[in-house]
Write a protein that holds these residues in place. Sequence first.
Motif, PDB file in Angstrom:
ATOM      1  N   GLU A   1       0.818  -1.209   0.000  1.00 52.63           N
ATOM      2  CA  GLU A   1       0.000   0.000   0.000  1.00 52.63           C
ATOM      3  C   GLU A   1       0.852   1.259   0.000  1.00 52.63           C
ATOM      4  OE1 GLU A   1      -3.379   2.520   0.314  1.00 52.63           O
ATOM      5  OE2 GLU A   1      -3.209   0.399  -0.206  1.00 52.63           O
TER       6      GLU A   1
ATOM      7  N   SER B   1      -2.370   6.483  -1.641  1.00 48.77           N
ATOM      8  CA  SER B   1      -2.532   5.463  -0.610  1.00 48.77           C
ATOM      9  C   SER B   1      -3.603   5.877   0.401  1.00 48.77           C
ATOM     10  CB  SER B   1      -1.196   5.196   0.095  1.00 48.77           C
ATOM     11  OG  SER B   1      -0.661   6.386   0.619  1.00 48.77           O
ATOM     12  N   THR B   2      -3.773   5.049   1.431  1.00 50.53           N
ATOM     13  CA  THR B   2      -4.860   5.248   2.401  1.00 50.53           C
ATOM     14  C   THR B   2      -4.850   6.621   3.070  1.00 50.53           C
ATOM     15  OG1 THR B   2      -4.900   2.856   2.811  1.00 50.53           O
ATOM     16  CG2 THR B   2      -5.955   4.266   4.444  1.00 50.53           C
TER      17      THR B   2
ATOM     18  N   THR C   1      -5.388  -2.514  -7.620  1.00 51.09           N
ATOM     19  CA  THR C   1      -5.991  -1.444  -6.820  1.00 51.09           C
ATOM     20  C   THR C   1      -6.616  -0.342  -7.669  1.00 51.09           C
ATOM     21  OG1 THR C   1      -3.920  -0.193  -6.713  1.00 51.09           O
ATOM     22  CG2 THR C   1      -4.291  -1.855  -5.003  1.00 51.09           C
TER      23      THR C   1
END
Length: 410
Positions: free
Chosen positions: A100, A106-107, A198
């Motif tokens: 990730e 990313s998050t 993703t």
Amino acid sequence: MSVLADMLAEIFREPTLAGVARELATLAAPLWLAALVGLLIGWAWRPRWAAAVVDVAGHQQQPVPAAAAAQQAPAPQTTVADHLAVVPRAKAASLAPVEEEELAVSTPDLMHLRRVVEEKDGGPAWTHMMDRTLPTFRYQAWKREPQNGPPQYRSSTIFEDASPDVVRDFFWDDDFRISNTWDDMLLEHETLEECTKTGTMVVRWVRKFPFFCSDREYVIGRRIWASGKTYYCVTKSVPRPSVPRSSKPRRVDLYYSSWCIRPVESRNGDGAMTACEVLLFHHEDMGIPWSIAKLGVQQGMWGCVKRIEPGLRAYQTARAAGEPISKCAAMAHANTKFVADELTASENNTEAGSTSNNAQAEKPKHWTGNLPKVFVIGSVVALACTFDKGLLTKALVFGTARRFAGPGRR
């Protein structure tokens, strides 16, 4: 020099050797103190290259065992470049999962967008700019101006009879942007990297600017997260030194344009969730004065917005007719699923831990922690008292000590 010679002559007139030594020590003491102060200040403000040299030397002196070196060596067929390269869909399943934190988006980017959507990002308040309503959609816009950075814009567009899935694909479809010309600023686009697992992409855009400006180049990372039928679409500039710069088009290094796409109730009053709201958050540094950029946005905003709705209806018609979607739109289907409540709980735990760490850092320190500063200030005071030759020297030395001590009690 004459003053120093007189002082030395006076010292050597002492009747005893012990007296001469005492007077010489008295004369040399300020010089030693000055040297010590210089060493301490030099260490406190040492340049970065000095720390780098020390760090490199330390690493060179530590041999790495052969076993550890073998563990640290990257596997030949599982590099990050392989994951992020543009690959056919048939080969995507054979690649190992990408980490990730190695992705362009990313998050933490998702968390930031959610805070902005919920107006909990800690930024300044939004100021209302515009409110327009047409039979098939409604548009509202706000702006705010942070102390450091370009103006930021927030808008809400509600399209009647539109599904979030189609609206998501519509904004992701760069091919349709150009062919339909609803975004007439986009001249060309190119996919540089993609992760088919993703849906993360890195794309290069060239956008047309008015005649008095050169065209602009953007290197953008983008990714979509899905929570039910709500989509969080992040697009932002990402550094890519491998993409060469040129004077024309000019590279835009600061760019952020992200959406929250979600179903909302139709204004028909029947309670059906057949409308779609697009919350857009946008700011960029185009390389022109922000005051001029603000004026241009205010003058041209509504004209640009009016072009979106016909483009969306044409896109809906093409999809209903069964026309194949482009590869860009297909990447919008490879979004990352998440549960909103779980992400919120995780974010709250992270913030609580950060607050606890800050509280511990703010505990009063033991007085011994201030010994270096006390020693330096005492040395400077001794210097000032020794050089009793005028107020200007004392003012300079005491001023230096006060600056080093910081903005404490005076």
